[in-house]
Design a protein around this motif. Structure first.
Motif, PDB file in Angstrom:
ATOM      1  N   TYR A 272       0.432  -1.107   0.322  1.00 37.13           N
ATOM      2  CA  TYR A 272       0.175   0.298  -0.416  1.00 37.13           C
ATOM      3  C   TYR A 272       0.838   1.117  -0.115  1.00 37.13           C
ATOM      4  O   TYR A 272       0.545   1.942  -0.602  1.00 37.13           O
ATOM      5  CB  TYR A 272      -0.787   0.036   0.948  1.00 37.13           C
ATOM      6  N   SER A 276       0.361   4.310  -2.585  1.00 32.78           N
ATOM      7  CA  SER A 276       0.800   5.825  -1.993  1.00 32.78           C
ATOM      8  C   SER A 276       1.101   6.238  -2.612  1.00 32.78           C
ATOM      9  O   SER A 276       1.116   7.721  -3.015  1.00 32.78           O
ATOM     10  CB  SER A 276       0.042   6.098  -0.654  1.00 32.78           C
ATOM     11  N   ILE A 282      -6.114   2.246  -1.832  1.00 30.90           N
ATOM     12  CA  ILE A 282      -7.217   1.226  -1.874  1.00 30.90           C
ATOM     13  C   ILE A 282      -7.662   1.172   0.289  1.00 30.90           C
ATOM     14  O   ILE A 282      -6.886   1.806   0.866  1.00 30.90           O
ATOM     15  CB  ILE A 282      -6.214  -0.220  -1.148  1.00 30.90           C
ATOM     16  N   GLU A 284      -9.673  -1.547   2.100  1.00 32.04           N
ATOM     17  CA  GLU A 284      -9.231  -2.805   2.721  1.00 32.04           C
ATOM     18  C   GLU A 284     -10.476  -2.989   4.449  1.00 32.04           C
ATOM     19  O   GLU A 284     -10.896  -2.094   5.100  1.00 32.04           O
ATOM     20  CB  GLU A 284      -8.130  -2.901   3.490  1.00 32.04           C
TER      21      GLU A 284
END
Ligand code: UD1
Ligand code: PEP
Length: 441
Positions: A272, A276, A282, A284
């Motif tokens: 992640y 970024s 994302i 989650e």
């Protein structure tokens, strides 16, 4: 032998897909040896991959009553039958499953001669650290040429503590399974607490072992003295982080939104963080992740610079997959911290529109190539598992017919890769086909 073929097609960008993650190859290999210490049981969410089939075949050779049902992804164990002493196993198994080394402690119950697993295209894959841990538990072995003779077992006093060298994943796993078998209390210093090891610890916790992990000092305190091995054990293996990364990168390449379902939370923080850096978010949950950003506006002019290493660094297995993003104009600069020669895939990628500059054996800068691809057909080779994964992703982006040879590498770790790729592309363009004259490696 077999080839993964992609027919001519026109790539279509945009849209949304949903998929289910496959069970984890690496978690299975870490869980299986400890699971077999119990009397009987089942493992669910076991992926239908060559690596699993070979490990099952291997343990059946030694009298373990293991069966695998690929329709339900369930592995059943009905106990350790007749002992098979003095077996000599064949080398083919090692070429295709490095994970077998995790099973050495178990099979050292027999006097057995094994091929020593040598290197592979990604590195030397030395096993001396693993043998060193086993020897602390009284497992004796002798090296003769390309064979290792495993002979059990002086009943030595089991160690009260053990120090893992350099955060090694498989050493950690071998230390845990040896300690469980001896049903001792042990302090493991410097373990490699990868998410797949946490999954193994979850299974052991459910089975009644007492486990404490001090993350500040990185010390694992494992107490298996009251563990009842004479019982049934049932466990669901976590999903495969590498499969999830493959699908997300595939969606990014085709500018699609993606929704991935899985059975328990995955530890994906390092991935992640990379996303970024490219402005990708994302969302989650406990059982799914959704790629939120509009993938069409993220890539241009971004740079991705990363180094692979033990968790929480970027996982080495993601490196060849991330490299495919160069095809979308992402500038990639990477350092491979684990394996000596994990950059050979770049030569194969160059046939599918990737350009690169190697800086030594472990560093590379990767770009999109401006040279035109051959019009008729493109032939490449899956040198290793993730090289095969990345070649499939790149093949989605080109109209030409693509032949990816040596699918045995892809089958080692992807449950049904043509179907994953077809889902991403939105058309049935990928298939495995038999190819009579090709050589597998
Ligand atoms: C800590 C880590 O990130 N491990 C990765 C490694 O696990 P795998 O279990 O294969 O390897 P280890 O974690 O044990 O090895 C880590 C490092 O130690 C070195 N080493 C290991 C044993 C030995 O006897 N001598 C030696 O020098 C290896 O070359 C490597 O550089 O490969 C797997 C498959 O790609 C990845 O999924 C794992 O995430
Ligand atoms: C390198 C990998 O696995 P193996 O250790 O089985 O080669 C991988 O999963 O990318």
């Amino acid at each position: 032998m077999e080839t993964l073929i992609k027919e001519r097609h026109t790539p279509v960008y945009g849209g949304k897909i949903q998929c289910r993650a496959q069970g984890s190859k690496h978690a299975f290999s870490r869980i299986f040896p400890s699971f077999l210490l119990f009397r009987n049981g089942t493992l669910t969410n076991v992926p239908d991959i060559l690596d699993v089939h070979l490990q099952v075949e291997f343990m059946r050779l030694f009298g373990y009553e293991v069966t695998y049902d690929n329709k339900t992804h369930t592995l059943t164990y009905d106990g350790y039958g007749e002992s098979r002493q003095n077996l000599t196993t064949d080398s083919r198994i090692y070429n295709h499953s490095r994970s077998l080394v995790n099973l050495f402690p178990l099979i050292s119950k027999e006097n057995t001669s094994l091929y020593v697993p040598g290197g592979c295209p990604i590195g030397k894959r030395d096993i001396s650290w693993y043998l060193e841990i086993m020897s602390k538990f009284g497992i004796e072995f002798e090296n003769k040429g390309d064979r290792l003779y495993l002979t059990r077992r002086t009943v030595t006093k089991a160690p009260e503590n053990i120090k893992i060298r350099n955060r090694s994943f498989s050493s950690t796993n071998i230390a845990i399974s040896c300690a469980l078998e001896r049903q001792i209390k042990i302090i493991i210093e410097n373990p490699s607490i990868e998410p797949e090891i946490l999954d193994l610890l979850e299974m052991m916790d459910e089975a009644g072992a007492k486990i404490e992990w001090d993350s500040a000092y990185n010390v694992l305190d494992l107490d298996a003295r009251d563990l009842n091995l004479d019982r049934e054990i049932n466990f669901t293996v976590m999903d495969d982080r590498n499969h999830v990364v493959t699908m997300i990168i595939g969606a990014l390449l085709l500018e699609k939104k993606i929704d991935i379902l899985y059975c328990k939370p995955l530890q994906m923080k390092p991935f992640y963080e990379l996303l970024s850096m490219m402005n990708i978010r994302i969302n989650e949950d406990d059982d799914r992740m959704v790629l939120e950003s509009d993938p069409s506006d993220f890539m241009s002019n971004t740079n991705l610079k990363f180094e692979t290493g033990p968790y929480p660094k970027v996982c080495s297995d993601w490196q060849p997959l991330l490299a495919t993003l160069a095809k979308k104009g992402v500038g990639i600069e990477l350092y491979e911290g684990l394996f000596e020669s994990r950059l050979r895939y770049l030569e194969e990628y160059s046939h599918l529109g990737i350009q690169y500059i190697l800086e030594g054996e472990r560093s590379a800068r990767i770009f999109e190539s401006s040279s035109t691809l051959p019009k008729s057909k493109i032939e490449v080779r899956a040198l290793d598992l993730r090289c095969g994964g990345g070649l499939g992703l790149l093949a989605m982006l080109v109209p030409e017919k693509v032949y990816i040879h040596n699918t045995v590498q892809i089958r080692r770790g992807y449950d049904n890769y043509p179907s994953d790729l077809n889902l991403l592309v939105g058309k049935e363009v990928f298939t495995y086909k038999e190819e009579p004259n090709a050589q597998e490696q």
